[in-house]
Every structure is written in C-alpha cells, then in structure tokens.
Design a protein around this motif. Structure first.
Motif, mmCIF file in Angstrom:
data_model
loop_
_atom_site.group_PDB
_atom_site.id
_atom_site.type_symbol
_atom_site.label_atom_id
_atom_site.label_comp_id
_atom_site.label_asym_id
_atom_site.label_seq_id
_atom_site.Cartn_x
_atom_site.Cartn_y
_atom_site.Cartn_z
ATOM 1 N N GLN A 173 0.846 -1.181 0.000
ATOM 2 C CA GLN A 173 0.000 0.000 0.000
ATOM 3 C C GLN A 173 0.884 1.233 0.000
ATOM 4 O OE1 GLN A 173 -2.955 0.206 3.132
ATOM 5 N NE2 GLN A 173 -4.199 1.604 1.923
ATOM 6 N N ALA A 174 0.761 1.999 -1.073
ATOM 7 C CA ALA A 174 1.487 3.262 -1.197
ATOM 8 C C ALA A 174 0.597 4.390 -0.674
ATOM 9 C CB ALA A 174 1.863 3.507 -2.646
ATOM 10 N N GLY A 200 -1.902 7.162 -0.269
ATOM 11 C CA GLY A 200 -2.996 7.620 -1.103
ATOM 12 C C GLY A 200 -3.539 6.588 -2.066
ATOM 13 N N LYS A 201 -3.048 5.349 -1.973
ATOM 14 C CA LYS A 201 -3.501 4.305 -2.886
ATOM 15 C C LYS A 201 -4.090 3.144 -2.108
ATOM 16 C CE LYS A 201 -0.343 5.280 -6.706
ATOM 17 N NZ LYS A 201 0.613 4.682 -7.684
ATOM 18 N N GLN A 202 -4.851 2.317 -2.819
ATOM 19 C CA GLN A 202 -5.431 1.136 -2.196
ATOM 20 C C GLN A 202 -4.388 0.040 -2.053
ATOM 21 O OE1 GLN A 202 -8.863 0.092 -4.606
ATOM 22 N NE2 GLN A 202 -10.226 1.143 -3.183
ATOM 23 N N ARG A 203 -4.620 -0.822 -1.075
ATOM 24 C CA ARG A 203 -3.742 -1.965 -0.912
ATOM 25 C C ARG A 203 -3.940 -2.906 -2.104
ATOM 26 N NH1 ARG A 203 -3.380 -4.677 4.970
ATOM 27 N NH2 ARG A 203 -3.131 -2.442 5.373
ATOM 28 N N GLU A 204 -2.826 -3.410 -2.638
ATOM 29 C CA GLU A 204 -2.898 -4.271 -3.816
ATOM 30 C C GLU A 204 -2.084 -5.535 -3.612
ATOM 31 O OE1 GLU A 204 -1.136 -2.497 -7.294
ATOM 32 O OE2 GLU A 204 0.758 -2.068 -6.289
ATOM 33 N N SER A 225 2.712 -5.511 -12.691
ATOM 34 C CA SER A 225 3.769 -4.513 -12.499
ATOM 35 C C SER A 225 5.054 -5.100 -11.921
ATOM 36 C CB SER A 225 3.266 -3.389 -11.585
ATOM 37 O OG SER A 225 2.877 -3.910 -10.324
ATOM 38 N N GLU A 262 8.461 3.467 -7.955
ATOM 39 C CA GLU A 262 7.031 3.186 -7.806
ATOM 40 C C GLU A 262 6.758 1.925 -6.984
ATOM 41 O OE1 GLU A 262 8.697 3.787 -10.658
ATOM 42 O OE2 GLU A 262 7.946 2.543 -12.316
ATOM 43 N N ALA A 305 6.384 1.502 -0.878
ATOM 44 C CA ALA A 305 5.116 1.229 -0.213
ATOM 45 C C ALA A 305 5.385 0.514 1.107
ATOM 46 C CB ALA A 305 4.226 0.342 -1.090
#
Length: 115
Positions: free
Chosen positions: A39-40, A42-46, A62, A88, A91
């Motif tokens: 999780q970065a 401002g982003k959702q956990r992926e 990615s 990128e 996270a």
C-alpha cells in the motif's frame, strides 16, 4: 489464530534488491493462501504476489519478472525477493494469510526506493 511477522524492508536505490520475510505462527501447510500486498500513500492496498493451496503462484503485472515469492515450509516462512526495484515500488508491504476463512495481516514493513 495466525500471527505473521514481517522483516526485511528498508531503503534501497533504484535497480537494487531486497528480500522480505514473513514468519507464520502456524504451519504453512495449514494455510489456504498466503501472499504479499503493498500500500502506497494515497492508494489502495494491492496484491503483489501470492499462492493458494489449490493453485500456483500469481503476480501483479507490475512486478512480473522482477519479484519472486517463495516458501520454506520447515521454517514456516514466506519470502518476497524483489529485484530491479523502481521508485514506484515504494510502499508498506504486508504479509497476508487466509486461514479458516479469515484474513490475517502482519504489521507491515516499509520499502523505500530512492536515490
């Protein structure tokens, strides 16, 4: 109950490598699925990489070709080898386990890729 303890995060330059470890309090053979998420800000956990008891491993597009998930059953440990790291990829990385239809998470470990 399942407890997950991650380690191995840190600061690395672009193009570098890190290996994350996740120690599980139960035998991995008892676990239905395990994986690494991130999780970065401002982003959702992926989902980054994972495997289930009934299927093979899977990777986010990615990270394909750069990251490898592996396991040491004797040590109840799952690893995430991360090569060719990019900014990128920065996270908080979390270990996840699915056991008896419940999700369990580790505390997370920070990975920062920066020059």
């Amino acid at each position: 109950q399942v407890q997950l303890t991650e380690s191995g995060g840190g600061l690395v330059q672009p193009g570098g490598s890190l290996r994350l470890s996740c120690v599980c309090s139960r035998s991995i053979f008892d676990i239905y699925a395990m994986g690494w998420y991130r999780q970065a800000p401002g982003k959702q956990r992926e989902l980054v990489a994972g495997f289930t008891r009934s299927s093979g491993t899977s990777y986010a597009d990615s990270v394909k070709g750069r990251f490898t998930i592996s396991r040491d059953n004797a040590k109840n440990t799952v690893y995430l080898q991360m090569n060719s790291l990019k900014p990128e990829d920065t996270a908080v990385y979390y270990c996840n386990a699915v056991y008896n239809f419940a999700n369990y998470w580790g505390q997370g470990t920070q990975v920062t890729v920066s020059s």
